[in-house]
Design an enzyme around this catalytic site. Structure first.
Site, PDB file in Angstrom:
ATOM      1  N   LYS A 147      -6.594  30.072 -50.579  1.00  0.00           N
ATOM      2  CA  LYS A 147      -7.127  28.747 -50.239  1.00  0.00           C
ATOM      3  C   LYS A 147      -6.941  27.844 -51.439  1.00  0.00           C
ATOM      4  O   LYS A 147      -6.941  28.306 -52.586  1.00  0.00           O
ATOM      5  CB  LYS A 147      -8.611  28.844 -49.915  1.00  0.00           C
ATOM      6  CG  LYS A 147      -9.143  27.655 -49.159  1.00  0.00           C
ATOM      7  CD  LYS A 147      -8.842  27.806 -47.687  1.00  0.00           C
ATOM      8  CE  LYS A 147      -9.563  26.833 -46.813  1.00  0.00           C
ATOM      9  NZ  LYS A 147      -9.560  27.301 -45.424  1.00  0.00           N
TER      10      LYS A 147
HETATM   11  N1  GLU Z   1      -7.348  25.893 -42.854  1.00  0.00           N
HETATM   12  C1  GLU Z   1      -7.286  26.726 -41.697  1.00  0.00           C
HETATM   13  C2  GLU Z   1      -8.270  27.868 -41.805  1.00  0.00           C
HETATM   14  O1  GLU Z   1      -9.245  27.801 -42.505  1.00  0.00           O
HETATM   15  C3  GLU Z   1      -5.866  27.163 -41.365  1.00  0.00           C
HETATM   16  C4  GLU Z   1      -5.167  27.947 -42.399  1.00  0.00           C
HETATM   17  C5  GLU Z   1      -3.672  28.182 -42.094  1.00  0.00           C
HETATM   18  O2  GLU Z   1      -3.188  27.750 -41.064  1.00  0.00           O
HETATM   19  O3  GLU Z   1      -3.033  28.802 -42.951  1.00  0.00           O
HETATM   20  O4  GLU Z   1      -8.145  28.857 -41.142  1.00  0.00           O
END
Ligand code: GLU
Length: 419
Positions: free
Chosen positions: A112
């Site tokens: 993240k």
């Molecule tokens: N931000 C989204 C999540 O928390 C998607 C992450 C992604 O598609 O890699 O799952």
């Protein structure tokens, strides 16, 4: 409420995830050394993001990328632009991505990123410059086989297009370096709706298992951004009665059921629900405590805490947001018999369609929307059934069952890889 409990300091985001991990690890009888190995992030990066603002001032922002685990594949996870972003939060969200990709069994690890900034205060050009500067700082550690970012709060398809363009300046053409791109520029059809749609699909499955019909289910959704609005759309089309919605401007309530198409239209026109007149105005706090069967927190983290958990009236909660329920509140919900479908499953639709996007990019082939929706349904159904069955087998919460499945998969890949 007992005053000692009421004044107790809330756990931070990372402690909350560790708590959930440990609860599952206890059932799995995992030894301490394995727990430590699986909990800790592989790499954490904090970078300076200096940027020239439109008025010539130089602002120095802070950006993060935490790469939690890559035992099952390249690391994957969104990029958040929000004033509350800090290392602790990004760390927690990165590990949630590891468990999320494992529970839906797609070949990724977890990561993240984020920048501590208020996107609303930025011009489009400032936002673009910040994004490109951030890529300059982290381009070497991301990429299609290493770590693939995607949208999260405060970022969207346009942000992904800038990231791709900046990354390709260093590494050459490769649209699989990022997902959540614009559909006309190597994005996947159905990616934007995927998280909200997945929330709706899973809510439908859970209620079906509990013998409840959508028509008889009153739903409250907190948050009307990408996740909340698409969840509302899908659930409205599936005949749920949506009685409450909200955004930063507050809550909107109609016990007889809101006109969701009108609210969606209003949101597109005004970019906010502020002024939406076809409902009673309430606060975001009141919204969470409304009389309803199903509550979908689809905005920020830590909105259900020891402070309000006793006043929650919903019988079921589906976590559209990441980390909306604090760990100690989660225990109370379980004791009170309120079923919680956890974030690592409930909002996994987004990363699942990100996976489809990455696959399509690598094959230079584009799927139609039906195929995306069918495959999404199939992956989420399998994951839901796995979690449901395990929770019943062990008489544990759906969250503990989801963590158990995820932990076992990551542990197995770690062991197969060797040290
Ligand atoms: N931000 C989204 C999540 O928390 C998607 C992450 C992604 O598609 O890699 O799952």
């Amino acid at each position: 409420m007992n005053s000692i409990v009421a004044t107790r300091k809330h756990m931070n985001a990372n402690e909350t995830v560790h708590h959930y991990f440990d609860r599952a690890a206890d059932v799995l009888e995992l030894e301490e050394s394995t727990r430590r190995l699986l909990k800790m992030a592989k790499r954490e990066i904090t970078v300076e993001v200096p940027v020239e603002m439109d008025d010539g001032r130089i602002e120095t922002l802070v950006g993060y990328r935490v790469q939690h685990n890559n035992a099952r594949g390249p690391m994957k996870g969104g990029l958040r632009y929000h004033p509350e972003v800090d290392l602790d939060e990004v760390r927690a969200l990165a590990s949630l991505m590891t468990w999320k990709t494992a529970v839906v069994n797609i070949p990724y690890g977890g990561a993240k990123g984020g920048i501590c900034v208020t996107p609303r205060d930025l011009s489009r050009k400032e936002n673009e410059r910040i994004t490109r500067k951030f890529v300059d700082q982290i381009h070497d550690i991301i990429g299609p086989d290493k770590d693939i970012p995607a949208p999260d709060m405060g970022t969207n398809a346009e942000t992904m297009a800038w990231i791709r363009n900046q990354w390709e300046k260093y590494h050459g053409f490769n649209p699989a370096c990022i997902t959540g791109k614009p559909v006309e520029d190597y994005g996947a059809k159905g990616r934007e709706e995927a998280t909200g749609r997945g929330v709706g699909i899973l809510a439908f499955k859970m209620l079906k298992r509990l013998g409840r019909r959508p028509k008889d289910t009153r739903v409250v959704i907190q948050g009307f951004g990408n996740v909340g609005s698409h969840a509302a759309k899908f659930m409205h089309e599936s005949e749920f009665s949506i009685v409450g919605i909200s955004d930063v401007s507050g809550g909107y309530y109609d016990p007889a059921g809101l006109d969701i198409p009108a609210a969606l239209h209003y949101m597109i026109e005004n970019r906010s629900l502020k002024g939406f007149a076809q409902a009673e105005r309430i606060t975001n706090e009141q919204l969470l405590e409304l009389d309803c069967e199903l509550l979908v927190p689809a905005a920020l983290g830590s909105v259900i805490t020891l402070d309000n958990v006793e006043r929650i009236q919903a019988k079921y909660i589906v976590e559209g947001a990441n980390g909306p329920v604090d760990a100690d509140a989660d225990e109370r919900l379980f004791d009170r018999g309120i079923a919680v479908l956890p974030d690592i499953l409930a909002n996994a639709g987004g990363v699942t369609v990100s996976y489809f996007e990455w696959v399509q990019n690598r094959q230079y082939y584009s799927w139609d929307l039906n195929r995306v929706r069918q495959q999404l349904d199939s992956i989420l159904s399998t994951a839901f059934e796995d979690v449901w069955q395990l929770a019943n087998e062990h008489n544990v919460s759906l969250r503990t069952a989801a963590f158990m499945i995820a932990i076992q998969r990551v542990k197995r890949s770690t062991e197969l890889g060797g040290f």
